[in-house]
Design a protein around this motif. Structure first.
Motif, PDB file in Angstrom:
ATOM      1  N   MET A 198     -14.055  -0.508  -4.680  1.00 56.68           N
ATOM      2  CA  MET A 198     -12.939   0.366  -5.105  1.00 56.68           C
ATOM      3  C   MET A 198     -12.005  -0.299  -6.114  1.00 56.68           C
ATOM      4  SD  MET A 198     -13.354   3.070  -3.557  1.00 56.68           S
ATOM      5  CE  MET A 198     -14.481   3.407  -2.259  1.00 56.68           C
ATOM      6  N   ARG A 217      -4.583  -5.383  -3.087  1.00 57.78           N
ATOM      7  CA  ARG A 217      -4.510  -4.167  -2.265  1.00 57.78           C
ATOM      8  C   ARG A 217      -5.784  -3.995  -1.436  1.00 57.78           C
ATOM      9  NH1 ARG A 217      -1.315  -0.724  -6.561  1.00 57.78           N
ATOM     10  NH2 ARG A 217       0.747  -0.768  -5.590  1.00 57.78           N
ATOM     11  N   ALA A 218      -6.922  -4.342  -2.021  1.00 51.81           N
ATOM     12  CA  ALA A 218      -8.181  -4.229  -1.261  1.00 51.81           C
ATOM     13  C   ALA A 218      -8.150  -5.174  -0.057  1.00 51.81           C
ATOM     14  CB  ALA A 218      -9.377  -4.537  -2.159  1.00 51.81           C
ATOM     15  N   LYS A 269      -8.846  13.121   6.416  1.00 46.09           N
ATOM     16  CA  LYS A 269      -9.970  12.894   5.490  1.00 46.09           C
ATOM     17  C   LYS A 269     -10.700  11.598   5.844  1.00 46.09           C
ATOM     18  CE  LYS A 269      -8.483  15.262   1.290  1.00 46.09           C
ATOM     19  NZ  LYS A 269      -7.925  15.033  -0.073  1.00 46.09           N
ATOM     20  N   GLN A 270      -9.938  10.579   6.201  1.00 45.86           N
ATOM     21  CA  GLN A 270     -10.576   9.302   6.539  1.00 45.86           C
ATOM     22  C   GLN A 270     -11.379   9.439   7.840  1.00 45.86           C
ATOM     23  OE1 GLN A 270     -12.047   6.616   5.483  1.00 45.86           O
ATOM     24  NE2 GLN A 270     -10.197   5.618   4.722  1.00 45.86           N
ATOM     25  N   ARG A 312      -7.534   7.198  -9.824  1.00 44.54           N
ATOM     26  CA  ARG A 312      -6.167   7.497 -10.247  1.00 44.54           C
ATOM     27  C   ARG A 312      -5.122   6.596  -9.564  1.00 44.54           C
ATOM     28  NH1 ARG A 312      -3.896  11.981  -6.988  1.00 44.54           N
ATOM     29  NH2 ARG A 312      -5.293  12.284  -5.231  1.00 44.54           N
ATOM     30  N   THR A 328      -4.458  12.601   4.689  1.00 43.70           N
ATOM     31  CA  THR A 328      -5.187  11.363   4.393  1.00 43.70           C
ATOM     32  C   THR A 328      -5.899  10.869   5.657  1.00 43.70           C
ATOM     33  OG1 THR A 328      -3.362  10.828   2.894  1.00 43.70           O
ATOM     34  CG2 THR A 328      -4.925   9.067   3.361  1.00 43.70           C
ATOM     35  N   ILE A 347      -6.022   0.165  -7.699  1.00 48.59           N
ATOM     36  CA  ILE A 347      -6.588  -0.600  -6.584  1.00 48.59           C
ATOM     37  C   ILE A 347      -6.836  -2.014  -7.101  1.00 48.59           C
ATOM     38  CG2 ILE A 347      -8.277  -0.681  -4.726  1.00 48.59           C
ATOM     39  CD1 ILE A 347      -7.161   2.063  -4.676  1.00 48.59           C
ATOM     40  N   ILE A 406       1.383   3.739  -3.181  1.00 42.81           N
ATOM     41  CA  ILE A 406       0.329   4.537  -3.821  1.00 42.81           C
ATOM     42  C   ILE A 406      -0.162   5.675  -2.928  1.00 42.81           C
ATOM     43  CG2 ILE A 406      -0.430   2.696  -5.391  1.00 42.81           C
ATOM     44  CD1 ILE A 406      -2.897   2.311  -3.510  1.00 42.81           C
ATOM     45  N   PHE A 431     -14.512  11.142   6.745  1.00 41.31           N
ATOM     46  CA  PHE A 431     -15.370  10.264   5.951  1.00 41.31           C
ATOM     47  C   PHE A 431     -16.040   9.203   6.825  1.00 41.31           C
ATOM     48  CE2 PHE A 431     -16.292   6.436   3.599  1.00 41.31           C
ATOM     49  CZ  PHE A 431     -17.151   6.939   2.630  1.00 41.31           C
ATOM     50  N   VAL A 487     -17.353  -1.637   0.555  1.00 42.87           N
ATOM     51  CA  VAL A 487     -16.771  -0.448  -0.088  1.00 42.87           C
ATOM     52  C   VAL A 487     -15.416  -0.794  -0.701  1.00 42.87           C
ATOM     53  CG1 VAL A 487     -16.050   1.943   0.214  1.00 42.87           C
ATOM     54  CG2 VAL A 487     -17.966   1.075   1.534  1.00 42.87           C
ATOM     55  N   ALA A 488     -14.606  -1.547   0.056  1.00 47.30           N
ATOM     56  CA  ALA A 488     -13.260  -1.888  -0.445  1.00 47.30           C
ATOM     57  C   ALA A 488     -13.360  -2.672  -1.751  1.00 47.30           C
ATOM     58  CB  ALA A 488     -12.498  -2.682   0.611  1.00 47.30           C
ATOM     59  N   LEU A 498       0.810  -1.226   0.000  1.00 46.16           N
ATOM     60  CA  LEU A 498       0.000   0.000   0.000  1.00 46.16           C
ATOM     61  C   LEU A 498       0.846   1.279   0.000  1.00 46.16           C
ATOM     62  CD1 LEU A 498      -2.883  -0.954   2.464  1.00 46.16           C
ATOM     63  CD2 LEU A 498      -2.892  -1.027  -0.036  1.00 46.16           C
ATOM     64  N   TYR A 547     -17.026  15.094   6.090  1.00 44.12           N
ATOM     65  CA  TYR A 547     -16.299  14.998   4.814  1.00 44.12           C
ATOM     66  C   TYR A 547     -17.019  15.815   3.729  1.00 44.12           C
ATOM     67  CZ  TYR A 547     -13.915  13.192   0.732  1.00 44.12           C
ATOM     68  OH  TYR A 547     -13.201  13.106  -0.445  1.00 44.12           O
ATOM     69  N   ARG A 602     -12.874   8.933  -6.803  1.00 43.71           N
ATOM     70  CA  ARG A 602     -11.688   9.528  -6.175  1.00 43.71           C
ATOM     71  C   ARG A 602     -10.534   8.541  -6.087  1.00 43.71           C
ATOM     72  NH1 ARG A 602     -13.200  14.643  -3.529  1.00 43.71           N
ATOM     73  NH2 ARG A 602     -15.441  14.613  -3.108  1.00 43.71           N
ATOM     74  N   HIS A 603     -10.815   7.251  -6.196  1.00 42.28           N
ATOM     75  CA  HIS A 603      -9.758   6.243  -6.145  1.00 42.28           C
ATOM     76  C   HIS A 603      -9.271   5.819  -7.538  1.00 42.28           C
ATOM     77  CE1 HIS A 603     -11.022   5.925  -1.950  1.00 42.28           C
ATOM     78  NE2 HIS A 603      -9.944   5.234  -1.709  1.00 42.28           N
TER      79      HIS A 603
HETATM   80  C1  HEM Z   1      -7.990   8.175  -0.301  1.00 44.29           C
HETATM   81  C2  HEM Z   1      -6.172   3.831  -1.334  1.00 44.29           C
HETATM   82  C3  HEM Z   1     -10.223   1.760   0.225  1.00 44.29           C
HETATM   83  C4  HEM Z   1     -11.685   6.032   1.894  1.00 44.29           C
HETATM   84  C5  HEM Z   1      -7.174   7.169  -0.743  1.00 44.29           C
HETATM   85  C6  HEM Z   1      -5.894   7.382  -1.365  1.00 44.29           C
HETATM   86  C7  HEM Z   1      -5.379   6.178  -1.658  1.00 44.29           C
HETATM   87  C8  HEM Z   1      -6.332   5.179  -1.226  1.00 44.29           C
HETATM   88  C9  HEM Z   1      -4.038   5.878  -2.323  1.00 44.29           C
HETATM   89  C10 HEM Z   1      -5.251   8.765  -1.622  1.00 44.29           C
HETATM   90  C11 HEM Z   1      -4.671   9.290  -0.349  1.00 44.29           C
HETATM   91  C12 HEM Z   1      -4.435  10.785  -0.430  1.00 44.29           C
HETATM   92  O1  HEM Z   1      -4.169  11.303  -1.528  1.00 44.29           O
HETATM   93  O2  HEM Z   1      -4.508  11.442   0.609  1.00 44.29           O
HETATM   94  C13 HEM Z   1      -7.123   2.895  -1.015  1.00 44.29           C
HETATM   95  C14 HEM Z   1      -6.981   1.471  -1.231  1.00 44.29           C
HETATM   96  C15 HEM Z   1      -8.120   0.879  -0.832  1.00 44.29           C
HETATM   97  C16 HEM Z   1      -8.986   1.948  -0.331  1.00 44.29           C
HETATM   98  C17 HEM Z   1      -5.765   0.750  -1.801  1.00 44.29           C
HETATM   99  C18 HEM Z   1      -8.428  -0.581  -0.907  1.00 44.29           C
HETATM  100  C19 HEM Z   1      -9.611  -1.025  -1.244  1.00 44.29           C
HETATM  101  C20 HEM Z   1     -10.956   2.732   0.859  1.00 44.29           C
HETATM  102  C21 HEM Z   1     -12.165   2.496   1.589  1.00 44.29           C
HETATM  103  C22 HEM Z   1     -12.574   3.703   2.048  1.00 44.29           C
HETATM  104  C23 HEM Z   1     -11.616   4.688   1.610  1.00 44.29           C
HETATM  105  C24 HEM Z   1     -12.800   1.128   1.798  1.00 44.29           C
HETATM  106  C25 HEM Z   1     -13.759   4.093   2.866  1.00 44.29           C
HETATM  107  C26 HEM Z   1     -14.382   3.300   3.662  1.00 44.29           C
HETATM  108  C27 HEM Z   1     -10.825   6.973   1.432  1.00 44.29           C
HETATM  109  C28 HEM Z   1     -10.979   8.402   1.651  1.00 44.29           C
HETATM  110  C29 HEM Z   1      -9.920   9.022   0.992  1.00 44.29           C
HETATM  111  C30 HEM Z   1      -9.129   7.960   0.407  1.00 44.29           C
HETATM  112  C31 HEM Z   1     -12.086   9.089   2.427  1.00 44.29           C
HETATM  113  C32 HEM Z   1      -9.661  10.520   0.854  1.00 44.29           C
HETATM  114  C33 HEM Z   1     -10.268  10.970  -0.473  1.00 44.29           C
HETATM  115  C34 HEM Z   1      -9.944  12.424  -0.775  1.00 44.29           C
HETATM  116  O3  HEM Z   1      -8.878  12.680  -1.340  1.00 44.29           O
HETATM  117  O4  HEM Z   1     -10.738  13.312  -0.428  1.00 44.29           O
HETATM  118  N1  HEM Z   1      -7.418   5.835  -0.672  1.00 44.29           N
HETATM  119  N2  HEM Z   1      -8.340   3.142  -0.462  1.00 44.29           N
HETATM  120  N3  HEM Z   1     -10.650   4.069   0.897  1.00 44.29           N
HETATM  121  N4  HEM Z   1      -9.704   6.756   0.685  1.00 44.29           N
HETATM  122 FE1  HEM Z   1      -9.037   4.971   0.095  1.00 44.29          FE
END
Ligand code: HEM
Length: 128
Positions: A120, A84-85, A47-48, A77, A44, A80, A36, A51, A116-117, A33, A62, A74-75
């Protein structure tokens, strides 16, 4: 009886804060992970936190700042892959264990995160 939101049932702000901190400490060390994600995970993590608060029925923190979540878009780019999930979910489970989350509210949250994962995923495993 007054019904609780999942947000309240898991312990609200304090639990989500601890969870995201424990989770991104793991992401920062994870070979699959780490590449990326941005070098600095402060935003990050924040934001999480925002969210997950709204995802579980808390205030729409959020959306108030970033608009409609559109999480899949949003993912897009990032690559995934299914692996990775699964790793994301495994690290989330470890983080939940570490902070001592348990019971039906944890199970409910984890089941929703699985959905959700999987949603993605946007690339096949062989690209990793
Ligand atoms: C942002 C990866 C699943 C919620 C991101 C970012 C990456 C990423 C690389 C960008 C981080 C950044 O630029 O700050 C992944 C991967 C996943 C995954 C590999 C595997 C499935 C999820 C899930 C959720 C989630 C399941 C929610 C339950 C978010 C949120 C952001 C984010 C809220 C911030 C978005 C924004 O830029 O506003 N994720 N993610 N992600 N992810 Fe994930």
């Amino acid at each position: 009886m007054i019904s609780q939101t999942p947000y309240e049932a898991i312990g609200g702000e304090e639990t989500i804060r601890k969870l995201v901190n424990a989770f991104y400490l793991r992401v920062a060390k994870d070979p699959l992970l780490r590449p990326i994600f941005p070098e600095d995970l402060t935003l990050t993590t924040q934001k999480q936190f925002m969210f997950l608060t709204q995802f579980l029925g808390g205030e729409p923190l959020y959306s108030n700042v970033y608009g409609h979540p559109m999480m899949r878009a949003r993912h897009m780019r990032f690559q995934i892959t299914p692996k990775r999930a699964e790793r994301w979910l495994a690290l989330m489970k470890e983080a939940m264990d570490e902070i001592g989350m348990e019971g039906p509210a944890r199970e409910y949250m984890y089941q929703r995160l699985i959905q959700v994962a999987h949603h993605m995923v946007n690339s096949p495993d062989d690209e990793t």
